[in-house]
Write a protein that holds these residues in place. Structure first.
Motif, short mmCIF file in Angstrom:
data_model
loop_
_atom_site.label_atom_id
_atom_site.label_comp_id
_atom_site.label_asym_id
_atom_site.label_seq_id
_atom_site.Cartn_x
_atom_site.Cartn_y
_atom_site.Cartn_z
N PRO A 86 0.84 -1.20 0.00
CA PRO A 86 0.00 0.00 0.00
C PRO A 86 0.88 1.26 0.00
N GLY A 87 0.53 2.20 -0.87
CA GLY A 87 1.29 3.43 -0.99
C GLY A 87 2.43 3.34 -1.99
N VAL A 88 2.69 2.14 -2.50
CA VAL A 88 3.76 1.93 -3.49
C VAL A 88 3.20 1.29 -4.74
N GLY A 89 2.58 0.14 -4.58
CA GLY A 89 2.05 -0.61 -5.71
C GLY A 89 2.55 -2.04 -5.69
N TYR A 90 2.58 -2.64 -6.87
CA TYR A 90 2.95 -4.04 -7.00
C TYR A 90 4.46 -4.20 -7.07
N ILE A 91 4.92 -5.28 -6.43
CA ILE A 91 6.34 -5.63 -6.46
C ILE A 91 6.47 -7.07 -6.93
N GLN A 92 7.66 -7.40 -7.39
CA GLN A 92 8.01 -8.77 -7.74
C GLN A 92 8.99 -9.25 -6.68
N ILE A 93 8.74 -10.41 -6.11
CA ILE A 93 9.66 -11.01 -5.14
C ILE A 93 10.78 -11.69 -5.92
N ASP A 94 12.00 -11.25 -5.67
CA ASP A 94 13.16 -11.80 -6.39
C ASP A 94 13.80 -12.96 -5.64
N GLU A 95 13.80 -12.88 -4.31
CA GLU A 95 14.46 -13.93 -3.52
C GLU A 95 13.90 -13.90 -2.10
#
Length: 120
Positions: free
Chosen positions: A38-47
């Motif tokens: 929330p407040g940033v958006g979507y992320i991809q988990i790398d590790e």
């Protein structure tokens, strides 16, 4: 969903904070997953990697938004109780914020009814 203190949100949006340390009973995420901040958006988990607090270094502190490992450990001890730290596992999660076009696509997908999503 990953939650962060407001003080970290701009660093995450700008790509300066690309890691977080979490204390969990079990692994909640895996590399390749997407999550939402929330407040940033979507992320991809790398590790996602199990680590020991004692093994963390200044190299871990910097992508986590801290200058030194001592600052990082102090923050972890403020967030988690001694009991939590002794009974649970510590995980280092590396991630990156998804590009604007991908953010838009994912937001649009979320707005569609589930039946429309399964047809596409």
């Amino acid at each position: 969903m990953l939650l962060f203190k407001k003080k970290f949100l701009s660093d995450i949006r700008e790509g300066r904070k690309t890691q977080t340390i979490r204390v969990w009973k079990f692994r909640h995420m895996r590399a390749g997953q997407r999550s939402y901040i929330p407040g940033v958006g979507y992320i991809q988990i790398d590790e996602v990697e199990a680590v020991s607090l004692d093994d963390l270094s200044d190299e871990d502190a910097i992508p986590d938004g801290f200058t030194t490992v001592e600052e990082l450990r102090a923050e972890i001890c403020r967030i988690y109780s001694g009991q939590q730290l002794s009974e649970r596992k510590v995980f280092r999660i590396r991630f990156h914020v998804l590009p604007a076009a991908e953010q838009t696509r994912l937001r649009e997908e979320r707005r569609q009814p589930r039946s429309a999503q399964s047809k596409g």
